[in-house]
Design a protein around this motif. Structure first.
Motif, PDB file in Angstrom:
ATOM      1  N   ARG A  87       0.811  -1.219   0.000  1.00  0.00           N
ATOM      2  CA  ARG A  87       0.000   0.000   0.000  1.00  0.00           C
ATOM      3  C   ARG A  87       0.846   1.271   0.000  1.00  0.00           C
ATOM      4  O   ARG A  87       0.344   2.349  -0.304  1.00  0.00           O
ATOM      5  CB  ARG A  87      -0.931   0.004   1.212  1.00  0.00           C
ATOM      6  N   THR A  88       2.127   1.159   0.379  1.00  0.00           N
ATOM      7  CA  THR A  88       2.974   2.344   0.512  1.00  0.00           C
ATOM      8  C   THR A  88       4.162   2.268  -0.438  1.00  0.00           C
ATOM      9  O   THR A  88       4.944   1.322  -0.385  1.00  0.00           O
ATOM     10  CB  THR A  88       3.477   2.496   1.960  1.00  0.00           C
ATOM     11  N   LEU A  89       4.284   3.274  -1.289  1.00  0.00           N
ATOM     12  CA  LEU A  89       5.428   3.423  -2.179  1.00  0.00           C
ATOM     13  C   LEU A  89       6.343   4.481  -1.579  1.00  0.00           C
ATOM     14  O   LEU A  89       5.875   5.501  -1.067  1.00  0.00           O
ATOM     15  CB  LEU A  89       4.954   3.863  -3.559  1.00  0.00           C
ATOM     16  N   LEU A  90       7.651   4.240  -1.653  1.00  0.00           N
ATOM     17  CA  LEU A  90       8.627   5.176  -1.077  1.00  0.00           C
ATOM     18  C   LEU A  90       9.696   5.503  -2.109  1.00  0.00           C
ATOM     19  O   LEU A  90      10.238   4.604  -2.762  1.00  0.00           O
ATOM     20  CB  LEU A  90       9.248   4.576   0.181  1.00  0.00           C
ATOM     21  N   ARG A 109      -1.534   3.861  -1.699  1.00  0.00           N
ATOM     22  CA  ARG A 109      -2.344   3.350  -2.800  1.00  0.00           C
ATOM     23  C   ARG A 109      -3.823   3.650  -2.560  1.00  0.00           C
ATOM     24  O   ARG A 109      -4.327   3.538  -1.453  1.00  0.00           O
ATOM     25  CB  ARG A 109      -2.131   1.841  -2.940  1.00  0.00           C
ATOM     26  N   THR A 110      -4.504   4.022  -3.633  1.00  0.00           N
ATOM     27  CA  THR A 110      -5.938   4.267  -3.577  1.00  0.00           C
ATOM     28  C   THR A 110      -6.630   3.333  -4.561  1.00  0.00           C
ATOM     29  O   THR A 110      -5.991   2.474  -5.185  1.00  0.00           O
ATOM     30  CB  THR A 110      -6.258   5.731  -3.925  1.00  0.00           C
ATOM     31  N   GLY A 136      -8.164   1.711  -7.793  1.00  0.00           N
ATOM     32  CA  GLY A 136      -7.684   1.752  -9.166  1.00  0.00           C
ATOM     33  C   GLY A 136      -6.182   1.774  -9.280  1.00  0.00           C
ATOM     34  O   GLY A 136      -5.639   2.088 -10.342  1.00  0.00           O
ATOM     35  N   ASP A 137      -5.494   1.435  -8.177  1.00  0.00           N
ATOM     36  CA  ASP A 137      -4.033   1.416  -8.154  1.00  0.00           C
ATOM     37  C   ASP A 137      -3.410   2.768  -8.457  1.00  0.00           C
ATOM     38  O   ASP A 137      -2.328   2.866  -9.036  1.00  0.00           O
ATOM     39  CB  ASP A 137      -3.479   0.339  -9.108  1.00  0.00           C
ATOM     40  N   HIS A 138      -4.115   3.823  -8.067  1.00  0.00           N
ATOM     41  CA  HIS A 138      -3.523   5.160  -8.088  1.00  0.00           C
ATOM     42  C   HIS A 138      -2.824   5.378  -6.739  1.00  0.00           C
ATOM     43  O   HIS A 138      -3.009   4.611  -5.794  1.00  0.00           O
ATOM     44  CB  HIS A 138      -4.588   6.221  -8.326  1.00  0.00           C
ATOM     45  N   PHE A 139      -2.038   6.444  -6.655  1.00  0.00           N
ATOM     46  CA  PHE A 139      -1.310   6.733  -5.420  1.00  0.00           C
ATOM     47  C   PHE A 139      -1.486   8.200  -5.061  1.00  0.00           C
ATOM     48  O   PHE A 139      -1.389   9.073  -5.921  1.00  0.00           O
ATOM     49  CB  PHE A 139       0.185   6.433  -5.591  1.00  0.00           C
ATOM     50  N   ARG A 140      -1.753   8.459  -3.773  1.00  0.00           N
ATOM     51  CA  ARG A 140      -1.858   9.832  -3.280  1.00  0.00           C
ATOM     52  C   ARG A 140      -0.659  10.136  -2.376  1.00  0.00           C
ATOM     53  O   ARG A 140      -0.085   9.236  -1.760  1.00  0.00           O
ATOM     54  CB  ARG A 140      -3.156  10.036  -2.492  1.00  0.00           C
ATOM     55  N   LEU A 141      -0.298  11.403  -2.303  1.00  0.00           N
ATOM     56  CA  LEU A 141       0.822  11.803  -1.458  1.00  0.00           C
ATOM     57  C   LEU A 141       0.559  11.452   0.003  1.00  0.00           C
ATOM     58  O   LEU A 141      -0.562  11.583   0.497  1.00  0.00           O
ATOM     59  CB  LEU A 141       1.071  13.306  -1.576  1.00  0.00           C
ATOM     60  N   SER A 142       1.613  11.007   0.679  1.00  0.00           N
ATOM     61  CA  SER A 142       1.507  10.654   2.088  1.00  0.00           C
ATOM     62  C   SER A 142       2.726  11.210   2.821  1.00  0.00           C
ATOM     63  O   SER A 142       3.296  12.220   2.415  1.00  0.00           O
ATOM     64  CB  SER A 142       1.381   9.135   2.240  1.00  0.00           C
TER      65      SER A 142
END
Length: 341
Positions: A172-175, A197-198, A200-206
């Motif tokens: 769930r977390t890309l770095l 990860r959101t 549809g396999d999109h990613f939001r800033l965290s």
């Protein structure tokens, strides 16, 4: 390093690649006799791909590695090409050109292969992270904080942006790891940016974290371990002396979220990512390697890529690769390590 069921998927990927070996290698020997430190040993190295070509493409300039779903090794060139390598021989079996939305080449530096086979690739030009299909089509482009953009758009220095890219266990977390410091931050402090990860396999800033590199070194690569910590490569170069390459184990889990901190200059209350030295690779046995330019250990070169390929008797099997910059004084070299964390 996968998705919702990522720990299981991560373990499966490691198992699929456990057979990774290299024909045409030099210096093969048992890990126990090739200690770089109590935690790290080097099995062997291979220069088999140095200054070679495949289907008209130069095989080299490697900046990142990943294990593909079929157990092959993906090797990313910073000249905007993605090679598939045979896991046993390291010989190329395909090459895929990459481009941005306008068809221009990337300065491609970081690579993650997702559970569905899509490729997450960072480029340090802007910097950017894009999702590509297996055949090289752009599927998505991730948001990047304005401060991390190259000046004058942001505070980053050209050629010092997103170098390392990894997906944490759970998927769930890309770095992404910045190689160098932002303007206004302490010179030895780099930022690690994450996305969640959101649908549809999109990613939001965290969250964003601060990591302090050794003096004069940058961060060319980072890889998540199965327990959620990070293997971090630090690297530097001194003319007439050669490369410094150190491998650290880092833990971001108690670090402060610095996404709202404008300047990282030793502010009280900011907890940095904790790191522990695993090995300075200058202390590895040379295994009969030769260097084309001065090096403190002839085994060393411009090491830039790293991937965890499996486990063996409680140790992680790790492969490193050097970026030869298509330079006659440098070597495309693969290193096979065993790392106890």
């Amino acid at each position: 390093m996968r998705m919702r069921t990522a720990l299981a998927t991560f373990t499966a990927a490691l198992a699929a690649a456990t057979c990774l070996t290299a024909a045409g290698t030099a210096g093969a020997a048992s890990a126990t006799g090739n200690a770089c430190s109590p935690a790290v040993s080097v099995d062997r190295f291979s220069d088999a791909l140095d200054k070679t070509t495949y289907e008209g493409s130069f095989v080299g300039n490697f900046s990142a590695l990943a294990v593909d779903r079929d157990g092959s090794l993906a090797a990313l060139s910073d000249r905007s090409e993605l090679f598939r390598l045979n896991a046993r021989t390291l010989q190329p079996t395909s090459v895929l050109p990459l481009a941005d939305e306008k068809g221009a080449q990337l300065d491609s530096e970081g690579l993650v292969i997702d559970r569905d086979g899509t490729r997450l690739i960072s480029s340090e030009t802007e910097p950017s992270v894009r999702r590509y299909s297996r055949d090289g089509r752009i599927l998505d482009r991730l948001p990047v904080p304005s401060s991390l953009l190259v000046a004058p758009a942001g505070r980053a220095t050209n050629n010092q942006t997103f170098e390392g890219l990894t997906l944490l266990p759970g998927g769930r977390t890309l770095l992404a790891a910045m190689e160098g410091a932002l303007s206004g931050d302490a010179a030895d402090t780099v930022r690690f940016q994450t996305w969640q990860r959101t649908k549809g396999d999109h990613f939001r800033l965290s969250a964003q974290y601060a990591y302090r590199a050794d003096k004069g070194l940058g961060v060319p690569e980072v890889q998540a371990t199965p327990d959620g910590r990070l293997l971090v490569l630090e690297r530097g170069y001194t003319t007439g002396v050669g490369n410094t390459v150190r491998l650290y184990l880092a833990d971001p889990r108690r670090a402060t979220d610095t996404s709202g901190v404008e300047n990282l200059t030793g502010r009280p209350g900011v907890r940095l990512i904790k790191k522990t030295l695993l090995a300075d690779l200058v202390d590895c046995p040379s295994l009969g390697a030769t260097a084309k330019q001065p090096q403190p250990n002839p085994l060393l070169d411009n090491i830039e890529g790293m991937v965890i390929t499996g486990r063996d008797r409680g140790r992680l099997k790790v492969v490193l690769v050097s970026d030869d910059n298509q330079n006659t004084a440098q070597t495309t070299r693969f290193y096979h390590l065993r790392v106890r964390i």
